[in-house]
Write an enzyme that holds these catalytic residues in place. Structure first.
Site, PDB file in Angstrom:
ATOM      1  N   LYS A 119       0.860  -1.186   0.000  1.00 52.15           N
ATOM      2  CA  LYS A 119       0.000   0.000   0.000  1.00 52.15           C
ATOM      3  C   LYS A 119       0.895   1.235   0.000  1.00 52.15           C
ATOM      4  O   LYS A 119       1.794   1.365   0.844  1.00 52.15           O
ATOM      5  CB  LYS A 119      -0.866  -0.018   1.249  1.00 52.15           C
ATOM      6  CG  LYS A 119      -2.178   0.712   1.101  1.00 52.15           C
ATOM      7  CD  LYS A 119      -2.821   0.817   2.464  1.00 52.15           C
ATOM      8  CE  LYS A 119      -4.270   0.515   2.433  1.00 52.15           C
ATOM      9  NZ  LYS A 119      -4.891   0.796   3.738  1.00 52.15           N
TER      10      LYS A 119
HETATM   11  C1  E4P Z   1      -8.129   1.691   3.721  1.00 52.77           C
HETATM   12  O1  E4P Z   1      -7.424   0.829   3.240  1.00 52.77           O
HETATM   13  C2  E4P Z   1      -7.888   2.335   5.023  1.00 52.77           C
HETATM   14  O2  E4P Z   1      -7.203   1.435   5.849  1.00 52.77           O
HETATM   15  C3  E4P Z   1      -9.133   2.693   5.771  1.00 52.77           C
HETATM   16  O3  E4P Z   1     -10.290   2.360   5.049  1.00 52.77           O
HETATM   17  C4  E4P Z   1      -9.134   4.008   6.441  1.00 52.77           C
HETATM   18  O4  E4P Z   1     -10.374   4.238   7.051  1.00 52.77           O
HETATM   19  P1  E4P Z   1     -10.642   5.367   8.155  1.00 52.77           P
HETATM   20  O5  E4P Z   1     -10.933   6.625   7.441  1.00 52.77           O
HETATM   21  O6  E4P Z   1     -11.835   4.850   8.889  1.00 52.77           O
HETATM   22  O7  E4P Z   1      -9.399   5.461   8.996  1.00 52.77           O
END
Ligand code: E4P
Length: 232
Positions: A83
């Site tokens: 990522k």
């Molecule tokens: C996506 O891969 C992220 O880990 C995640 O969806 C972030 O979400 P949040 O805005 O609830 O922290």
């Protein structure tokens, strides 16, 4: 649409993977920072449990650092997807990693223009954050639809991950828009189970069946016979 779980918790992945609905998982530095234990072992265990792509995020601010971290994360398990946060350096790192055949999930994408750049850099997945858009009073379903239309009309092959999912309606909206994946916290996946008519209906079926004890005996016998035959 496929469902990923968005978590750093092995216990949550164990629980939800047992339902048979998960195709992958996403972690991020914030989610992993909440957990005890070795982050590498956590990611490996999640990979074993979901048996599908598991995103693990780089944290370096430099292109080469992102590439080096990405290559190291990928070596943790064959299911690891690297990522990479959206930015100019992230795009360059994504290009290098994908040229090496390493799948990349470009994260923190909030607009069609960012999504086009992410896709052009070779990202396998583009993660568009719904909840964080809603938090600033921008309608996330409108933005997600624009991103999906733009990538499809532009002939881009990156898969869209609806991320930052806060409630079941986000998941439904992502599916209706045609996103390939929604990465969803365990809490929201549990909320997706519930409907009062399902619970009431199941209770009524149980009660009606129990009103005929001989039917219960018949089904038990049918099942036991089959088990005995299968065991012989
Ligand atoms: C996506 O891969 C992220 O880990 C995640 O969806 C972030 O979400 P949040 O805005 O609830 O922290």
């Amino acid at each position: 649409m496929r469902l990923f779980i968005d978590t750093g918790s092995v216990a949550e992945v164990e629980e939800i993977a047992a339902w048979g609905v998960l195709s992958g998982a996403t972690t991020n530095p914030s989610l992993l920072a909440k957990e005890d234990g070795d982050p590498g072992e956590i990611v490996q265990r999640i990979c074993e449990l979901v048996r599908g792509p598991v995103s693990a995020e780089v944290v370096s601010q430099e292109v080469q650092g992102m590439i080096d971290e990405g290559r190291a994360l990928r070596e943790l398990h064959e299911h690891v997807t690297v990522k990479v946060p959206f930015c100019e350096r992230g795009l360059a790192a994504t290009r290098a990693l994908t040229d090496d055949g390493i799948p990349v999930n470009m994260t923190l994408v909030f607009s069609p223009t960012q999504a086009l750049l992410a896709a052009a850099s070779g990202a396998t997945y583009v993660s568009c954050f719904m909840g964080r858009l809603d938090d600033i009073s921008v309608d996330s379903t409108v933005v997600l639809e624009e991103i999906a239309d733009t990538l499809r009309a532009g002939g881009m092959t990156s898969e869209i991950i609806a991320a930052s999912v806060r409630h079941p309606e986000h998941v439904v909206a992502a599916a209706r828009i045609g996103c390939e994946i929604a990465t969803t916290p365990a809490k929201v996946l549990r909320q997706m189970l519930n409907h009062p008519l399902t619970e009431a209906g199941a209770e009524k079926f149980r009660q009606d069946w129990q009103s005929r004890p001989e039917f219960g005996a018949w089904l038990r016998e049918l099942t036991e016979k089959r088990l005995a035959a299968a065991g012989s």
